[in-house]
Motif scaffolding. Structure first.
Motif, short mmCIF file in Angstrom:
data_model
loop_
_atom_site.label_atom_id
_atom_site.label_comp_id
_atom_site.label_asym_id
_atom_site.label_seq_id
_atom_site.Cartn_x
_atom_site.Cartn_y
_atom_site.Cartn_z
N LYS A 136 0.84 -1.21 0.00
CA LYS A 136 0.00 0.00 0.00
C LYS A 136 0.87 1.25 0.00
CE LYS A 136 -3.90 -2.16 2.40
NZ LYS A 136 -4.74 -2.18 3.63
N ASP A 137 1.90 1.25 0.86
CA ASP A 137 2.76 2.43 0.96
C ASP A 137 3.54 2.65 -0.34
OD1 ASP A 137 1.89 2.80 3.51
OD2 ASP A 137 3.66 1.93 4.49
N ARG A 138 4.04 1.57 -0.93
CA ARG A 138 4.82 1.70 -2.17
C ARG A 138 3.96 2.22 -3.31
NH1 ARG A 138 9.22 -3.20 -2.94
NH2 ARG A 138 10.53 -2.68 -1.14
N TYR A 139 2.75 1.70 -3.40
CA TYR A 139 1.88 2.14 -4.50
C TYR A 139 1.50 3.61 -4.33
CZ TYR A 139 -1.81 2.25 -7.98
OH TYR A 139 -2.59 2.57 -9.07
N ALA A 140 1.13 3.98 -3.12
CA ALA A 140 0.78 5.39 -2.88
C ALA A 140 1.97 6.29 -3.18
CB ALA A 140 0.32 5.57 -1.44
N SER A 141 3.16 5.87 -2.75
CA SER A 141 4.36 6.65 -3.01
C SER A 141 4.61 6.79 -4.50
CB SER A 141 5.56 5.99 -2.33
OG SER A 141 6.76 6.69 -2.63
N ALA A 142 4.41 5.71 -5.26
CA ALA A 142 4.63 5.76 -6.72
C ALA A 142 3.66 6.73 -7.38
CB ALA A 142 4.47 4.36 -7.31
N VAL A 143 2.41 6.73 -6.92
CA VAL A 143 1.41 7.65 -7.48
C VAL A 143 1.80 9.09 -7.21
CG1 VAL A 143 -0.98 8.44 -7.28
CG2 VAL A 143 -0.49 5.99 -7.38
N PHE A 144 2.15 9.39 -5.97
CA PHE A 144 2.48 10.77 -5.60
C PHE A 144 3.80 11.22 -6.24
CE2 PHE A 144 0.02 9.65 -1.52
CZ PHE A 144 -1.19 9.90 -2.16
N GLN A 145 4.76 10.30 -6.35
CA GLN A 145 6.00 10.63 -7.05
C GLN A 145 5.74 10.94 -8.52
OE1 GLN A 145 9.62 8.23 -6.33
NE2 GLN A 145 8.44 7.19 -4.72
N THR A 146 4.83 10.19 -9.13
CA THR A 146 4.49 10.44 -10.54
C THR A 146 3.93 11.84 -10.72
OG1 THR A 146 4.05 8.09 -10.96
CG2 THR A 146 3.05 9.68 -12.46
N ALA A 147 3.07 12.26 -9.78
CA ALA A 147 2.48 13.60 -9.88
C ALA A 147 3.55 14.68 -9.80
CB ALA A 147 1.45 13.78 -8.77
N VAL A 148 4.41 14.59 -8.80
CA VAL A 148 5.46 15.61 -8.62
C VAL A 148 6.45 15.57 -9.77
CG1 VAL A 148 7.34 16.40 -7.15
CG2 VAL A 148 5.20 15.63 -6.12
N ARG A 149 6.81 14.37 -10.19
CA ARG A 149 7.77 14.26 -11.29
C ARG A 149 7.20 14.85 -12.58
NH1 ARG A 149 10.37 8.94 -14.35
NH2 ARG A 149 11.16 10.15 -16.08
N THR A 150 5.93 14.63 -12.85
CA THR A 150 5.32 15.15 -14.07
C THR A 150 5.36 16.68 -14.09
OG1 THR A 150 3.87 13.22 -14.24
CG2 THR A 150 3.24 15.17 -15.49
N LEU A 151 5.02 17.28 -12.96
CA LEU A 151 5.10 18.75 -12.86
C LEU A 151 6.54 19.21 -13.07
CD1 LEU A 151 2.85 19.30 -9.70
CD2 LEU A 151 2.22 19.73 -12.08
N HIS A 152 7.46 18.51 -12.44
CA HIS A 152 8.88 18.88 -12.55
C HIS A 152 9.39 18.74 -13.98
CE1 HIS A 152 13.22 17.87 -12.51
NE2 HIS A 152 13.29 18.82 -11.62
N ASP A 153 9.04 17.65 -14.65
CA ASP A 153 9.51 17.42 -16.02
C ASP A 153 9.04 18.52 -16.97
OD1 ASP A 153 10.82 15.17 -15.23
OD2 ASP A 153 9.41 13.75 -16.12
#
Length: 241
Positions: A136-153
């Motif tokens: 659960k923690d890994r999946y949630a982290s992957a989702v939130f990382q994707t959001a921040v990374r997309t904005l950053h990219d």
């Protein structure tokens, strides 16, 4: 002597035919090479013209060029094979806002095995699953990382500042088990303005993507692993506006 001469003439004739065949093959190979070079040069010239056109159109704020550039940036955002991410987007030149949707895989599609072990005596390979809380923690982290990374990219690649804000939704596209129809479950919904986001120092070890999204006023799923939708009913605000 006549037989020897005849054999000699025949050998010369065979040699000449072999040489003619070799030269014909060489000429054909050379023609193929020349054509391949011509096509390669033509393709390179076309790509260069396209790049020049894109650079010029970006300089003059051509909306289609900005969309094309965003597509190039997103296509170059590589993700692990086990966690593929796809994008859909629209750009509004009048507001300079990019509306962007990032689709992540369902939790069931993400590897859940902690380790594999081989038992020589049984000649079997067994696996140990990750604890449910870790999954659960890994999946949630992957989702939130994707959001921040997309904005950053996107903001990072947009050095000319063509995009002033991004309205981003990260979610799962699936077939509804209730209706059998396609549906999107939003897991993170966030709006970010360029001026604010570019001030962040995301290279710090202390950065927690979920906290970054919360700072931006994002609506986040309370349980991404169980696909509980983010609540956007209260509206999404952009920090600094």
């Amino acid at each position: 002597m006549s037989a020897i001469r005849t054999a000699h003439v025949s050998a010369l004739d065979q040699r000449q035919r072999a040489e003619d065949a070799r030269l014909a093959k060489l000429a054909a190979a050379r023609a193929v090479h020349v054509e391949a070079c011509r096509r390669r040069d033509a393709d390179a010239d076309e790509r260069n013209r396209g790049l020049t056109r894109l650079i010029n159109d970006l300089a003059f704020d051509v909306e289609a060029a900005i969309r094309e550039y965003v597509g190039i940036v997103l296509s170059n955002s590589a993700y692990p094979d086990a966690f593929p991410v796809t994008h859909d987007y629209e750009f509004d030149l009048s507001s300079r806002e990019l509306r962007l949707a990032a689709a992540v895989p369902e939790p069931s599609a993400v590897p859940s095995v902690k380790e594999y072990k081989y038992a020589p005596r049984k000649d079997e390979i067994s696996s140990t699953k990750l604890p449910a809380t870790v999954q659960k923690d890994r999946y949630a982290s992957a989702v939130f990382q994707t959001a921040v990374r997309t904005l950053h990219d996107v903001f990072g690649a947009d050095r000319q500042g063509k995009i002033h804000s991004i309205a981003l939704t990260v979610g799962v596209d699936r077939i509804s088990p209730a209706t059998g129809l396609p549906e999107t479950i939003p897991l993170a919904i966030v709006a970010a303005d360029r001026a604010t986001f570019r001030k962040f120092r995301l290279d710090q070890d202390e950065i927690v993507p979920q906290k970054t999204l919360e700072y931006l006023g994002a609506a986040l799923s309370p349980s991404p692993f169980t696909l509980k939708p983010a609540d956007a009913s209260r509206g999404i605000r952009q920090r600094g506006q």
